[in-house]
Design a protein around this motif. Structure first.
Motif, mmCIF file in Angstrom:
data_model
loop_
_atom_site.group_PDB
_atom_site.id
_atom_site.type_symbol
_atom_site.label_atom_id
_atom_site.label_comp_id
_atom_site.label_asym_id
_atom_site.label_seq_id
_atom_site.Cartn_x
_atom_site.Cartn_y
_atom_site.Cartn_z
ATOM 1 N N MET A 1 0.829 -1.220 0.000
ATOM 2 C CA MET A 1 0.000 0.000 0.000
ATOM 3 C C MET A 1 0.860 1.266 0.000
ATOM 4 O O MET A 1 0.634 2.178 -0.786
ATOM 5 N N PHE A 2 1.895 1.288 0.898
ATOM 6 C CA PHE A 2 2.742 2.479 0.972
ATOM 7 C C PHE A 2 3.493 2.693 -0.340
ATOM 8 O O PHE A 2 3.664 3.835 -0.799
ATOM 9 N N ILE A 3 3.901 1.547 -0.954
ATOM 10 C CA ILE A 3 4.610 1.641 -2.242
ATOM 11 C C ILE A 3 3.668 2.222 -3.295
ATOM 12 O O ILE A 3 4.070 3.043 -4.129
ATOM 13 N N GLN A 4 2.371 1.824 -3.241
ATOM 14 C CA GLN A 4 1.393 2.374 -4.198
ATOM 15 C C GLN A 4 1.259 3.891 -4.012
ATOM 16 O O GLN A 4 1.182 4.645 -4.972
ATOM 17 N N ILE A 5 1.233 4.297 -2.741
ATOM 18 C CA ILE A 5 1.118 5.740 -2.467
ATOM 19 C C ILE A 5 2.337 6.477 -3.026
ATOM 20 O O ILE A 5 2.219 7.523 -3.668
ATOM 21 N N LEU A 6 3.529 5.887 -2.821
ATOM 22 C CA LEU A 6 4.753 6.512 -3.348
ATOM 23 C C LEU A 6 4.708 6.612 -4.871
ATOM 24 O O LEU A 6 5.088 7.634 -5.449
ATOM 25 N N ASN A 7 4.213 5.543 -5.514
ATOM 26 C CA ASN A 7 4.115 5.573 -6.982
ATOM 27 C C ASN A 7 3.146 6.674 -7.433
ATOM 28 O O ASN A 7 3.378 7.335 -8.446
ATOM 29 N N GLY A 8 2.094 6.841 -6.652
ATOM 30 C CA GLY A 8 1.139 7.919 -6.964
ATOM 31 C C GLY A 8 1.785 9.287 -6.815
ATOM 32 O O GLY A 8 1.553 10.196 -7.619
ATOM 33 N N ILE A 9 2.650 9.413 -5.794
ATOM 34 C CA ILE A 9 3.352 10.696 -5.594
ATOM 35 C C ILE A 9 4.330 10.947 -6.746
ATOM 36 O O ILE A 9 4.491 12.087 -7.201
ATOM 37 N N VAL A 10 4.950 9.873 -7.248
ATOM 38 C CA VAL A 10 5.890 10.025 -8.376
ATOM 39 C C VAL A 10 5.147 10.602 -9.579
ATOM 40 O O VAL A 10 5.590 11.594 -10.187
ATOM 41 N N TYR A 11 4.006 9.987 -9.920
ATOM 42 C CA TYR A 11 3.260 10.486 -11.081
ATOM 43 C C TYR A 11 2.726 11.896 -10.792
ATOM 44 O O TYR A 11 2.759 12.772 -11.658
ATOM 45 N N GLY A 12 2.262 12.111 -9.572
ATOM 46 C CA GLY A 12 1.788 13.446 -9.187
ATOM 47 C C GLY A 12 2.893 14.484 -9.308
ATOM 48 O O GLY A 12 2.664 15.610 -9.752
ATOM 49 N N GLY A 13 4.120 14.078 -8.937
ATOM 50 C CA GLY A 13 5.261 14.989 -9.039
ATOM 51 C C GLY A 13 5.530 15.383 -10.482
ATOM 52 O O GLY A 13 5.768 16.558 -10.796
ATOM 53 N N LEU A 14 5.479 14.395 -11.390
ATOM 54 C CA LEU A 14 5.666 14.689 -12.819
ATOM 55 C C LEU A 14 4.573 15.626 -13.315
ATOM 56 O O LEU A 14 4.834 16.581 -14.051
ATOM 57 N N LEU A 15 3.339 15.328 -12.911
ATOM 58 C CA LEU A 15 2.217 16.178 -13.321
ATOM 59 C C LEU A 15 2.405 17.604 -12.817
ATOM 60 O O LEU A 15 2.127 18.567 -13.529
ATOM 61 N N TYR A 16 2.899 17.725 -11.574
ATOM 62 C CA TYR A 16 3.097 19.064 -11.008
ATOM 63 C C TYR A 16 4.106 19.844 -11.829
ATOM 64 O O TYR A 16 3.892 21.025 -12.146
ATOM 65 N N LEU A 17 5.232 19.189 -12.173
ATOM 66 C CA LEU A 17 6.281 19.890 -12.924
ATOM 67 C C LEU A 17 5.742 20.417 -14.256
ATOM 68 O O LEU A 17 6.118 21.498 -14.715
ATOM 69 N N LEU A 18 4.857 19.640 -14.862
ATOM 70 C CA LEU A 18 4.296 20.066 -16.151
ATOM 71 C C LEU A 18 3.188 21.113 -15.932
ATOM 72 O O LEU A 18 3.132 22.135 -16.616
ATOM 73 N N ALA A 19 2.341 20.836 -14.938
ATOM 74 C CA ALA A 19 1.189 21.718 -14.707
ATOM 75 C C ALA A 19 1.623 23.101 -14.240
ATOM 76 O O ALA A 19 1.012 24.112 -14.610
ATOM 77 N N VAL A 20 2.703 23.181 -13.466
ATOM 78 C CA VAL A 20 3.118 24.476 -12.936
ATOM 79 C C VAL A 20 3.589 25.387 -14.088
ATOM 80 O O VAL A 20 3.400 26.606 -14.044
ATOM 81 N N GLY A 21 4.159 24.779 -15.123
ATOM 82 C CA GLY A 21 4.527 25.557 -16.313
ATOM 83 C C GLY A 21 3.284 26.106 -16.996
ATOM 84 O O GLY A 21 3.251 27.269 -17.422
ATOM 85 N N LEU A 22 2.248 25.280 -17.075
ATOM 86 C CA LEU A 22 0.975 25.741 -17.662
ATOM 87 C C LEU A 22 0.399 26.893 -16.852
ATOM 88 O O LEU A 22 -0.099 27.881 -17.400
ATOM 89 N N VAL A 23 0.484 26.753 -15.514
ATOM 90 C CA VAL A 23 -0.060 27.791 -14.625
ATOM 91 C C VAL A 23 0.697 29.100 -14.822
ATOM 92 O O VAL A 23 0.100 30.178 -14.938
ATOM 93 N N LEU A 24 2.033 29.008 -14.886
ATOM 94 C CA LEU A 24 2.851 30.217 -15.069
ATOM 95 C C LEU A 24 2.480 30.919 -16.375
ATOM 96 O O LEU A 24 2.280 32.132 -16.416
ATOM 97 N N ILE A 25 2.391 30.149 -17.451
ATOM 98 C CA ILE A 25 2.139 30.739 -18.772
ATOM 99 C C ILE A 25 0.708 31.284 -18.854
ATOM 100 O O ILE A 25 0.480 32.391 -19.350
ATOM 101 N N PHE A 26 -0.243 30.537 -18.299
ATOM 102 C CA PHE A 26 -1.623 31.039 -18.328
ATOM 103 C C PHE A 26 -1.752 32.311 -17.496
ATOM 104 O O PHE A 26 -2.426 33.266 -17.900
ATOM 105 N N GLY A 27 -1.074 32.321 -16.346
ATOM 106 C CA GLY A 27 -1.170 33.473 -15.459
ATOM 107 C C GLY A 27 -0.744 34.766 -16.131
ATOM 108 O O GLY A 27 -1.440 35.775 -16.068
ATOM 109 N N LEU A 28 0.389 34.737 -16.803
ATOM 110 C CA LEU A 28 0.925 35.961 -17.414
ATOM 111 C C LEU A 28 0.302 36.257 -18.766
ATOM 112 O O LEU A 28 0.040 37.410 -19.099
ATOM 113 N N ARG A 29 0.070 35.241 -19.565
ATOM 114 C CA ARG A 29 -0.346 35.464 -20.949
ATOM 115 C C ARG A 29 -1.799 35.085 -21.233
ATOM 116 O O ARG A 29 -2.308 35.363 -22.325
ATOM 117 N N GLU A 30 -2.423 34.399 -20.280
ATOM 118 C CA GLU A 30 -3.779 33.877 -20.496
ATOM 119 C C GLU A 30 -3.841 33.011 -21.751
ATOM 120 O O GLU A 30 -4.818 33.027 -22.493
#
Lengths: 282, 231
Positions: A1-30
């Motif tokens: 179970m804990f390993i599953q949670i860690l794997n979820g955090i890994v994918y979540g971490g990748l998503l964050y790195l990509l999503a935060v770029g989207l947030v930055l660009i949308f914020g300034l340029r819409e």
């Protein structure tokens, strides 16, 4: 179970790195940047090319720098022009950019899946509660946390960070205070695309490289941005971790519904709270 | 040499011509009012200075220098601070962060966060509150404080009395007179005759996108001024 949670955090971490770029660009340029997944993919291929010469860490740095330059060029030539256009125009143009980047990468590296090696320093596993867990996956979590903390500190405690937060809310008022929002945007879009390059390289050893590798993760990243709240960095972090867990637990316990669960959550959030967890815009 | 000059400025929003040859100027330390009824182009003058209109003809000069390619940041970087109609407080920034935003040009001068907070003690008390948590009058103090943080030579205020209680308008008038006496130039774009009469020395009347009349406020009664606004 804990390993599953860690794997979820890994994918979540990748998503964050990509999503935060989207947030930055949308914020300034819409600009809703449909090319962001292709920038992630291009970053992965650039890193791969340098890595193939024996420089894995060099590939990471070169990819980020190259993608920052691509981002600045995109901002100056495309996003700045799209600023006053209807959102549908920005969607069409960035979608076209995505197709162009995929075609360019296909022409250089071909359509075949490529394997991105794990750097020797991060090869192997560690035991976590008696179960082996790849060191590289812990590295991915560490990168996501480090970026989240650095970005938060930058936005919260620096002068430029203050301007970015202001301009993300109201570029006109920010400009009237004497701030050149176009120059600010160049920095922010460059940073956003550099993070796409970083996430592409970091994701490389976890996903196979292909010209379309950015498409699926981009959709999940958009869901993260919508659920977290347009323009919200903290919201994107929480939403990325949530989608990571849903993605992972869904694949294990509800495989038939795994792909639709994030969409169901997004629809629910949009009905219950159209601004997302922490956003102020709809 | 004037701090700010519009010379035969014709400005358009898209194809709509709003300013039809506006000419006026403000010298250092002058307190000038720009008056006119709704829709004659008063706010368009501010928007033109911020690069939000297309200047089809004429020149905008700052300190005697013609400015091509006006941008949102041009005025502030040249010592002209603008308090917009509606105040323009950034809602997700705290009161103190809104003030710090005003110091973006880093022009040297007497104004700092501490000095603004000394002038408006409520901004010190509420320093960590979101900007929009303030009352209308307090938001106007924040907007003026933020504008002062740029250490400007000229302060432009667009309808600053809008939505304020009469007692707060009185405080605003006293503040602007005090700032003017300290040497700050003021361009007051207003319809409140009482405020104009107390603060300004000269006036321009804007009508149909052009200056219709100008003069000293010493020679004009409130009733006459009111009539100018109503033309």
């Amino acid at each position: 179970m804990f390993i599953q949670i860690l794997n979820g955090i890994v994918y979540g971490g990748l998503l964050y790195l990509l999503a935060v770029g989207l947030v930055l660009i949308f914020g300034l340029r819409e600009v809703v940047n449909f090319a962001h997944g292709a920038l992630f993919m291009l970053g992965a291929y650039i890193g791969f090319a340098v890595s193939a010469a024996g420089y894995w860490w060099g590939g990471l740095v070169v990819s980020m720098v190259a993608m920052a330059i691509v981002g600045c060029a995109l901002d100056a030539t495309v996003f700045r022009t799209l600023r006053k256009q209807d959102h549908i125009v920005t969607v069409l143009v960035t979608f076209g950019l995505m197709l162009i980047l995929e075609t360019v990468v296909t022409a250089i590296w071909g359509k075949a899946y490529l394997r991105y090696p794990v750097p020797p320093l991060l090869a192997g596993t560690v035991d976590i509660f008696g179960e082996p867990f790849p060191v590289y996956r812990l590295f991915v979590i560490a990168v996501a946390v480090a970026i989240a903390l650095s970005l938060t500190a930058w936005l919260r405690f620096t002068r430029i960070g203050l301007y970015v937060r202001a301009a993300s809310t109201d570029p006109r008022i920010t400009s009237i205070q004497g701030i050149n929002v176009d120059s600010l945007s160049l920095i922010v879009v460059g940073l956003g695309t550099a993070l796409a390059g970083l996430s592409g390289v970091v994701a490389g050893p976890l996903l196979s490289l292909s010209p379309t590798m950015g498409n699926y993760i981009l959709i999940d990243s958009f869901i993260v941005v919508v659920i977290g709240g347009l323009g919200s960095f903290a919201g994107a972090f929480i939403a990325a971790l949530l989608i990571g867990q849903i993605h992972n637990f869904g694949a294990v316990y509800l495989p038939w519904a795994a792909t639709i669960l994030p969409f169901l959550l997004m629809v629910g959030i949009l009905i219950w709270r159209p601004t997302g967890f922490a956003g102020s815009r709809t | 040499m004037s701090l700010l000059g519009f010379h035969d400025v014709h400005a358009l929003y898209g194809n709509a011509r709003i300013l039809n040859g506006v000419t006026f100027s403000i010298a250092a330390s002058e307190r000038v009012a720009l008056v006119g009824r709704n829709g004659v182009g008063k706010t368009t003058i501010v928007n033109t200075l911020c690069g939000m209109t297309h200047v089809a003809q004429g020149d905008v000069e700052i300190r005697g220098k013609k400015i091509r390619n006006l941008r949102g940041y041009t005025a502030a970087q040249n010592g002209i601070s603008i308090v917009l109609q509606g105040r323009g407080i950034i809602p997700n920034l705290t009161v103190e962060e809104n003030l710090l935003l005003g110091a973006a040009t880093r022009r040297p001068g007497p104004w700092s966060v501490a000095r603004v907070q000394e002038l408006f003690p409520i901004l010190a008390e509420r320093r960590n509150s979101p900007g929009l948590a303030l009352s209308g009058g307090q938001q106007q103090m924040l907007a003026i404080g933020r504008a002062l943080m740029a250490n400007p030579d000229l302060l432009i205020l667009d309808e600053p009395s809008e939505g304020l209680a009469p007692v707060v308008v009185d405080e605003l008038a006293a503040l602007l007179i005090r700032l003017g006496k300290d040497g700050l130039g003021i361009l007051l774009i207003e319809q409140n005759v009482g405020l104009i009469h107390r603060v300004a020395e000269r006036f321009y009347v804007l009508s149909k996108g052009a200056i219709a009349e100008s003069g000293s406020l010493l020679n004009v009664s409130r009733d006459e001024l009111q009539r100018h606004i109503a033309i």
